[in-house]
Write a protein that holds these residues in place. Structure first.
Motif, PDB file in Angstrom:
ATOM      1  N   THR A 101       0.831  -1.207   0.000  1.00 44.54           N
ATOM      2  CA  THR A 101       0.000   0.000   0.000  1.00 44.54           C
ATOM      3  C   THR A 101       0.866   1.257   0.000  1.00 44.54           C
ATOM      4  N   LYS A 102       1.951   1.230   0.738  1.00 40.23           N
ATOM      5  CA  LYS A 102       2.861   2.373   0.767  1.00 40.23           C
ATOM      6  C   LYS A 102       3.471   2.627  -0.617  1.00 40.23           C
ATOM      7  N   ALA A 103       3.865   1.545  -1.287  1.00 35.53           N
ATOM      8  CA  ALA A 103       4.459   1.691  -2.618  1.00 35.53           C
ATOM      9  C   ALA A 103       3.452   2.281  -3.597  1.00 35.53           C
ATOM     10  N   VAL A 104       2.221   1.778  -3.549  1.00 44.30           N
ATOM     11  CA  VAL A 104       1.181   2.312  -4.437  1.00 44.30           C
ATOM     12  C   VAL A 104       0.920   3.786  -4.145  1.00 44.30           C
ATOM     13  N   MET A 105       0.942   4.161  -2.878  1.00 47.41           N
ATOM     14  CA  MET A 105       0.715   5.552  -2.496  1.00 47.41           C
ATOM     15  C   MET A 105       1.789   6.467  -3.077  1.00 47.41           C
ATOM     16  N   LEU A 106       3.045   6.056  -2.968  1.00 51.49           N
ATOM     17  CA  LEU A 106       4.134   6.862  -3.498  1.00 51.49           C
ATOM     18  C   LEU A 106       4.077   6.960  -5.025  1.00 51.49           C
ATOM     19  N   ILE A 107       3.727   5.862  -5.678  1.00 45.13           N
ATOM     20  CA  ILE A 107       3.616   5.879  -7.144  1.00 45.13           C
ATOM     21  C   ILE A 107       2.486   6.798  -7.586  1.00 45.13           C
ATOM     22  N   ALA A 108       1.348   6.742  -6.858  1.00 43.46           N
ATOM     23  CA  ALA A 108       0.208   7.576  -7.209  1.00 43.46           C
ATOM     24  C   ALA A 108       0.551   9.067  -7.063  1.00 43.46           C
ATOM     25  N   PHE A 109       1.213   9.437  -5.967  1.00 45.16           N
ATOM     26  CA  PHE A 109       1.608  10.830  -5.775  1.00 45.16           C
ATOM     27  C   PHE A 109       2.611  11.265  -6.845  1.00 45.16           C
ATOM     28  N   SER A 110       3.540  10.394  -7.183  1.00 47.80           N
ATOM     29  CA  SER A 110       4.528  10.733  -8.211  1.00 47.80           C
ATOM     30  C   SER A 110       3.858  10.964  -9.558  1.00 47.80           C
ATOM     31  N   ALA A 111       2.906  10.090  -9.930  1.00 43.39           N
ATOM     32  CA  ALA A 111       2.194  10.243 -11.201  1.00 43.39           C
ATOM     33  C   ALA A 111       1.385  11.532 -11.219  1.00 43.39           C
ATOM     34  N   LEU A 112       0.741  11.842 -10.084  1.00 47.61           N
ATOM     35  CA  LEU A 112      -0.045  13.077 -10.004  1.00 47.61           C
ATOM     36  C   LEU A 112       0.848  14.301 -10.171  1.00 47.61           C
ATOM     37  N   MET A 113       2.006  14.295  -9.568  1.00 48.89           N
ATOM     38  CA  MET A 113       2.918  15.426  -9.697  1.00 48.89           C
ATOM     39  C   MET A 113       3.401  15.597 -11.132  1.00 48.89           C
ATOM     40  N   VAL A 114       3.740  14.496 -11.777  1.00 51.81           N
ATOM     41  CA  VAL A 114       4.191  14.574 -13.175  1.00 51.81           C
ATOM     42  C   VAL A 114       3.094  15.160 -14.065  1.00 51.81           C
ATOM     43  N   MET A 115       1.862  14.700 -13.877  1.00 51.40           N
ATOM     44  CA  MET A 115       0.744  15.211 -14.676  1.00 51.40           C
ATOM     45  C   MET A 115       0.524  16.700 -14.448  1.00 51.40           C
ATOM     46  N   MET A 116       0.622  17.151 -13.203  1.00 52.04           N
ATOM     47  CA  MET A 116       0.396  18.559 -12.908  1.00 52.04           C
ATOM     48  C   MET A 116       1.528  19.433 -13.427  1.00 52.04           C
ATOM     49  N   VAL A 117       2.748  18.908 -13.507  1.00 50.08           N
ATOM     50  CA  VAL A 117       3.837  19.666 -14.129  1.00 50.08           C
ATOM     51  C   VAL A 117       3.529  19.901 -15.605  1.00 50.08           C
ATOM     52  N   VAL A 118       3.022  18.880 -16.279  1.00 45.74           N
ATOM     53  CA  VAL A 118       2.640  19.031 -17.683  1.00 45.74           C
ATOM     54  C   VAL A 118       1.516  20.047 -17.831  1.00 45.74           C
ATOM     55  N   VAL A 119       0.509  19.969 -16.950  1.00 44.25           N
ATOM     56  CA  VAL A 119      -0.604  20.921 -16.995  1.00 44.25           C
ATOM     57  C   VAL A 119      -0.116  22.337 -16.737  1.00 44.25           C
ATOM     58  N   SER A 120       0.762  22.502 -15.760  1.00 46.79           N
ATOM     59  CA  SER A 120       1.281  23.828 -15.438  1.00 46.79           C
ATOM     60  C   SER A 120       2.047  24.427 -16.601  1.00 46.79           C
ATOM     61  N   ALA A 121       2.884  23.630 -17.248  1.00 49.90           N
ATOM     62  CA  ALA A 121       3.654  24.133 -18.388  1.00 49.90           C
ATOM     63  C   ALA A 121       2.724  24.572 -19.506  1.00 49.90           C
ATOM     64  N   SER A 122       1.647  23.814 -19.740  1.00 46.44           N
ATOM     65  CA  SER A 122       0.702  24.161 -20.791  1.00 46.44           C
ATOM     66  C   SER A 122      -0.050  25.441 -20.457  1.00 46.44           C
TER      67      SER A 122
END
Length: 368
Positions: A101-122
């Protein structure tokens, strides 16, 4: 001797709140103020989660990740996310949850951050931030729709139109510009199909509709397509071509002239024969490829009971069917609607060969 007295309004004192608004919220230091606010909030959340693991859920950091992605420029956002990533890496192992569960949590937060960086740049590339940035696109879409608004027609004339984008998107490569000229005695309509479809052609449609709207009524109708072609050539777009059909209709006499720039041929309903006839004459090249070309015009007269219909290729074209078959299908549906006195536009759009896979536009004007 009279004295001219000028009353000056006393300026309100520049309070701390007004200074903060002028130089922090709306001024040049806005980005730094927002960044500092998110940084303080990030420290507070990470410290709370680290101090009270299990009691203060880690998921409360997710709204901060989303909001910072909407309001921070990319360089500040990355700094916030690096801090949050370090904080989560230190905090999550302390949570009383299974390792998976901890691993999934960290992966989910990492994916969310990557997506928001793309959104912010756009978003910052177009200069829009926050929750209201979509208002810009909505305003542009509404402006495009207003250019196709039908003016009030004199008694004895009816008109209807429809512009539908591919897959129901907000922008369409097909558009119309409509205006009444010469004191309302003439109606001018330009139906244009820009290369591409949906959002890909939406921005080009918006720019071109503004230019053509300015030309409509400002030039002699015979010069409209010539000027539109010259304008499009000067833009130098990679996909810089468009097809168009232009109508100039005398609402007093019913006389009309039509110019065609590589567009599907318009059709005319004859009340005497009870059928649609394709107006093949007067077709010139598409707009935007070669400057200095001319566009011949087809002329005629609409008697009471007659009608004209203009449409884009999305109505008749299909990868699986012949173009002539699509034209016959359209004319059959339009003829039945005329006989039943139903909406011709609805009948034509509903049978479009492309379905929702392509942009579709139809304009019909009839003399009663």
């Amino acid at each position: 001797m009279a004295t001219d007295v000028t009353v000056l309004v006393r300026r309100r004192p520049l309070t701390v709140a007004r200074r903060f608004r002028a130089y922090g919220i709306t001024g040049p230091r806005r980005d730094w103020v927002v960044f500092a606010s998110f940084a303080v909030l990030s420290v507070a959340l990470i410290a709370t989660v680290f101090t009270f693991p299990g009691r203060f859920p880690t998921v409360t950091i997710a709204p901060l990740v989303l909001l910072s992605g909407l309001y921070l420029p990319t360089r500040h956002l990355v700094a916030i996310y690096v801090f949050l990533a370090i904080g989560l890496a230190l905090t999550v192992p302390k949570l009383p949850t299974p390792g998976g569960t901890k691993a999934v949590m960290l992966i989910a937060f990492s994916a969310l951050m990557v997506m928001m960086v793309v959104v912010s740049a756009s978003r910052f590339r177009v200069g829009s931030v926050g929750f209201h940035s979509e208002n810009l696109l909505v305003d542009l879409r509404d402006r495009l729709a207003r250019s196709a608004t039908l003016p009030a027609l004199p008694q004895g004339w009816t008109a209807e139109s429809a512009v539908l984008s591919a897959h129901g998107e907000g922008f369409s490569g097909d558009f119309m510009v409509i205006g009444d000229t010469l004191g309302g005695r003439h109606l001018e309509v330009a139906l244009v199909d820009v290369s591409g479809k949906g959002r890909e052609a939406g921005t080009r449609s918006l720019l071109l509709s503004g230019a053509l709207g300015a030309l409509l009524g400002a030039l002699n109708p015979s010069a409209f397509l010539v000027a539109a072609n010259s304008y499009l050539v000067r833009q130098g777009w990679i996909e810089g071509f468009a097809t168009a059909v232009h109508l100039d209709l005398n609402l007093d006499t019913g006389d009309y002239s039509i110019g065609n720039a590589g567009h599907p041929a318009p059709v005319r309903w004859s009340n005497g024969t009870g059928s649609w006839q394709v107006l093949e004459g007067g077709r010139g090249p598409v707009l935007g490829l070669v400057d200095g070309v001319s566009f011949p015009r087809t002329r005629g007269n609409l008697a009471p009971g007659d009608a004209l219909m203009f449409y884009s290729d999305g109505i008749i074209e299909s990868r699986r069917h012949d173009l002539s078959e699509g034209t016959d299908r359209m004319l059959g549906a339009a003829a039945q609607a005329m006989v039943r006195r139903d909406s011709v536009v609805n009948a034509v759009v509903s049978q479009a060969r492309s379905g929702e896979a392509d942009d579709r536009a139809v304009f019909v004007i009839a003399r009663r």
